[in-house]
Scaffold this motif. Structure first.
Motif, PDB file in Angstrom:
ATOM      1  N   TYR A 291      52.139  62.600  94.464  1.00 50.99           N
ATOM      2  CA  TYR A 291      53.476  62.725  94.344  1.00 50.99           C
ATOM      3  C   TYR A 291      53.293  63.699  93.260  1.00 50.99           C
ATOM      4  N   ARG A 292      52.408  63.551  92.103  1.00 53.22           N
ATOM      5  CA  ARG A 292      52.503  64.031  91.100  1.00 53.22           C
ATOM      6  C   ARG A 292      52.268  65.994  91.961  1.00 53.22           C
ATOM      7  N   LEU A 293      51.358  65.842  92.700  1.00 51.14           N
ATOM      8  CA  LEU A 293      50.209  66.688  92.382  1.00 51.14           C
ATOM      9  C   LEU A 293      50.650  67.736  93.343  1.00 51.14           C
ATOM     10  N   VAL A 294      52.173  67.210  94.529  1.00 51.01           N
ATOM     11  CA  VAL A 294      52.737  67.641  95.545  1.00 51.01           C
ATOM     12  C   VAL A 294      54.020  68.581  94.771  1.00 51.01           C
ATOM     13  N   ALA A 295      54.430  67.994  93.607  1.00 47.85           N
ATOM     14  CA  ALA A 295      55.534  68.552  92.872  1.00 47.85           C
ATOM     15  C   ALA A 295      54.818  69.480  91.690  1.00 47.85           C
ATOM     16  N   LEU A 296      53.580  69.202  91.387  1.00 46.71           N
ATOM     17  CA  LEU A 296      53.354  70.542  90.728  1.00 46.71           C
ATOM     18  C   LEU A 296      52.530  71.402  91.435  1.00 46.71           C
ATOM     19  N   ALA A 297      51.801  70.829  92.800  1.00 41.73           N
ATOM     20  CA  ALA A 297      51.749  71.927  93.070  1.00 41.73           C
ATOM     21  C   ALA A 297      52.642  72.938  94.380  1.00 41.73           C
ATOM     22  N   ALA A 298      54.420  72.129  94.234  1.00 40.63           N
ATOM     23  CA  ALA A 298      55.009  72.881  94.484  1.00 40.63           C
ATOM     24  C   ALA A 298      56.109  74.366  93.836  1.00 40.63           C
ATOM     25  N   SER A 299      55.743  73.542  92.420  1.00 39.23           N
ATOM     26  CA  SER A 299      56.293  74.315  91.542  1.00 39.23           C
ATOM     27  C   SER A 299      55.422  75.919  91.434  1.00 39.23           C
ATOM     28  N   ARG A 300      53.883  75.677  90.905  1.00 39.78           N
ATOM     29  CA  ARG A 300      53.530  76.226  91.320  1.00 39.78           C
ATOM     30  C   ARG A 300      53.286  78.233  92.925  1.00 39.78           C
ATOM     31  N   HIS A 301      53.884  76.724  93.210  1.00 41.39           N
ATOM     32  CA  HIS A 301      53.729  77.991  94.817  1.00 41.39           C
ATOM     33  C   HIS A 301      55.204  78.267  94.725  1.00 41.39           C
ATOM     34  N   HIS A 302      55.976  77.727  94.169  1.00 42.28           N
ATOM     35  CA  HIS A 302      57.935  78.013  93.990  1.00 42.28           C
ATOM     36  C   HIS A 302      58.293  78.123  95.411  1.00 42.28           C
ATOM     37  N   LEU A 303      58.247  76.849  95.224  1.00 40.48           N
ATOM     38  CA  LEU A 303      58.561  76.196  96.204  1.00 40.48           C
ATOM     39  C   LEU A 303      60.471  75.113  95.221  1.00 40.48           C
ATOM     40  N   GLU A 304      61.070  75.489  96.539  1.00 39.31           N
ATOM     41  CA  GLU A 304      61.975  74.967  95.944  1.00 39.31           C
ATOM     42  C   GLU A 304      62.098  73.133  95.787  1.00 39.31           C
ATOM     43  N   HIS A 305      62.022  72.150  95.538  1.00 33.52           N
ATOM     44  CA  HIS A 305      61.488  71.009  95.091  1.00 33.52           C
ATOM     45  C   HIS A 305      62.712  70.181  96.098  1.00 33.52           C
ATOM     46  N   SER A 306      63.372  70.690  96.298  1.00 30.36           N
ATOM     47  CA  SER A 306      64.783  70.397  97.760  1.00 30.36           C
ATOM     48  C   SER A 306      64.483  70.251  98.546  1.00 30.36           C
ATOM     49  N   ASP A 307      63.700  71.251  99.006  1.00 29.32           N
ATOM     50  CA  ASP A 307      63.070  71.619 100.488  1.00 29.32           C
ATOM     51  C   ASP A 307      62.134  70.964 101.004  1.00 29.32           C
ATOM     52  N   GLU A 308      62.837  69.867 102.062  1.00 33.62           N
ATOM     53  CA  GLU A 308      61.720  68.780 102.689  1.00 33.62           C
ATOM     54  C   GLU A 308      60.704  69.657 103.538  1.00 33.62           C
ATOM     55  N   ASP A 309      61.714  70.781 103.910  1.00 35.37           N
ATOM     56  CA  ASP A 309      60.152  71.040 105.087  1.00 35.37           C
ATOM     57  C   ASP A 309      59.224  71.849 104.514  1.00 35.37           C
ATOM     58  N   ALA A 310      59.044  72.413 103.513  1.00 39.42           N
ATOM     59  CA  ALA A 310      58.136  73.422 102.335  1.00 39.42           C
ATOM     60  C   ALA A 310      57.665  71.643 102.356  1.00 39.42           C
ATOM     61  N   LEU A 311      58.146  71.050 101.465  1.00 39.86           N
ATOM     62  CA  LEU A 311      57.308  70.430 101.126  1.00 39.86           C
ATOM     63  C   LEU A 311      56.176  69.309 102.079  1.00 39.86           C
TER      64      LEU A 311
END
Length: 229
Positions: free
Chosen positions: A41-61
Motif C-alpha cells: 500500500y505504501r508502494l501504491v501511494a509512492l507510485a501515485a505521487s511519482r506518476h502525479h496521480l491524485e490519491h483520491s482517484d480510486e479508478d487510477a489507483l
C-alpha cells in the motif's frame, strides 16, 4: 501443494506495534517467505505521487495497484528487505511519514484492496509464509493455522517511532507522532472495507512492555503447539 495447504502465520496490528521486526525474524528463523502487505500500500501511494496521480482517484489507483512493478529482495538474516519499485530502490522512501499517511488513505479504497488481494495470496508458497499486515488473518489468509494480533499503546508506539527517527538523524516531535498514530489508527479501524481488528481466532499480544525476544518466545509457544516449528 496448493496455496491453502501452505502453512501461513499472520501477524496483524497497528503501526509501530513491532510487526515488521517480528515478522522478519520469524521468516528468517523458519526459512519461510515473508509478505509485508503494508509495503504494497505504501508502494501504491509512492507510485501515485511519482506518476502525479491524485490519491483520491480510486479508478487510477486501482489500475496502478494491479500493474505495480515491484520486487522484494529479502536477506537471510531477518534484518531487512530491499524494496524495488520500477527498478529503483525505495526501501527508505516508502517508510517516510507522509507515505505512510497516504498509504492509509489509499488502503481505504475497495478496488485498490481488490487489486492487491490476489497478488498478496500469491506469496503463500512452500515451505510457508509469514504475513505482516492489518487484514492478513481476517481477509487475505482466513485459513491460516496461526493468527497473531500484535498491539501496543499509542504512547509506546510513538516513543518507538521517535527513537527510530532520532537514530536516523531525523528531527521529530513526540506529540506530532502521537497525533499521527492516533489518526491513522482511527482511519484503519473505522474504514468500511477490511478494517483493522483481530481475527476471531487470533492470539492477541500486547508488546507495550515486552522485548522483541519476549514476543518471539510467546509466538514460538504457539508454533510448537501447532507443530509449525
Amino acid at each position: 501443494m496448493t496455496a491453502a495447504s501452505v502453512p501461513v502465520v499472520t501477524v496483524d496490528g497497528p503501526s509501530g506495534s513491532g510487526k515488521g521486526t517480528i515478522c522478519k525474524r520469524l521468516a528468517a528463523k523458519l526459512g519461510w517467505h515473508l509478505l509485508d502487505s503494508g509495503a504494497l500500500y505504501r508502494l501504491v501511494a509512492l507510485a501515485a505521487s511519482r506518476h502525479h496521480l491524485e490519491h483520491s482517484d480510486e479508478d487510477a489507483l486501482s489500475v496502478l495497484a494491479a500493474h505495480l512493478d515491484v520486487q522484494f529482495n529479502a536477506d537471510n538474516a531477518g534484518e531487512g528487505v530491499q524494496v524495488i519499485l520500477e527498478g529503483e530502490d525505495v526501501t527508505r522512501a516508502i517508510r517516510m511519514e507522509e507515505v505512510g499517511r497516504l498509504a492509509s488513505q489509499v488502503a481505504a479504497f475497495p478496488r485498490v484492496r481488490d487489486a492487491l488481494t490476489s497478488r498478496q495470496r500469491l506469496f503463500a508458497n512452500a515451505p510457508g509464509l509469514i504475513a505482516d499486515g492489518r487484514d492478513m488473518g481476517t481477509v487475505i489468509f482466513p485459513y491460516a493455522p496461526l493468527k497473531i494480533y500484535l498491539t501496543a499503546s499509542a504512547e509506546e508506539r510513538a516513543k518507538r517511532r521517535l527513537l527510530q527517527l532520532q537514530n536516523q538523524g531525523v528531527g521529530a516531535s513526540f506529540d506530532k507522532i502521537l497525533q499521527d498514530i492516533q489518526a491513522r489508527d482511527a482511519q484503519d479501524m473505522q474504514r468500511p472495507v477490511a478494517p483493522l481488528k483481530p481475527a476471531d481466532d487470533a492470539i492477541i499480544i500486547d508488546s507495550s512492555q515486552l522485548s522483541i525476544e519476549q514476543v518471539l518466545d510467546e509466538i514460538d509457544v504457539h508454533l510448537q503447539r501447532l507443530a509449525l516449528a
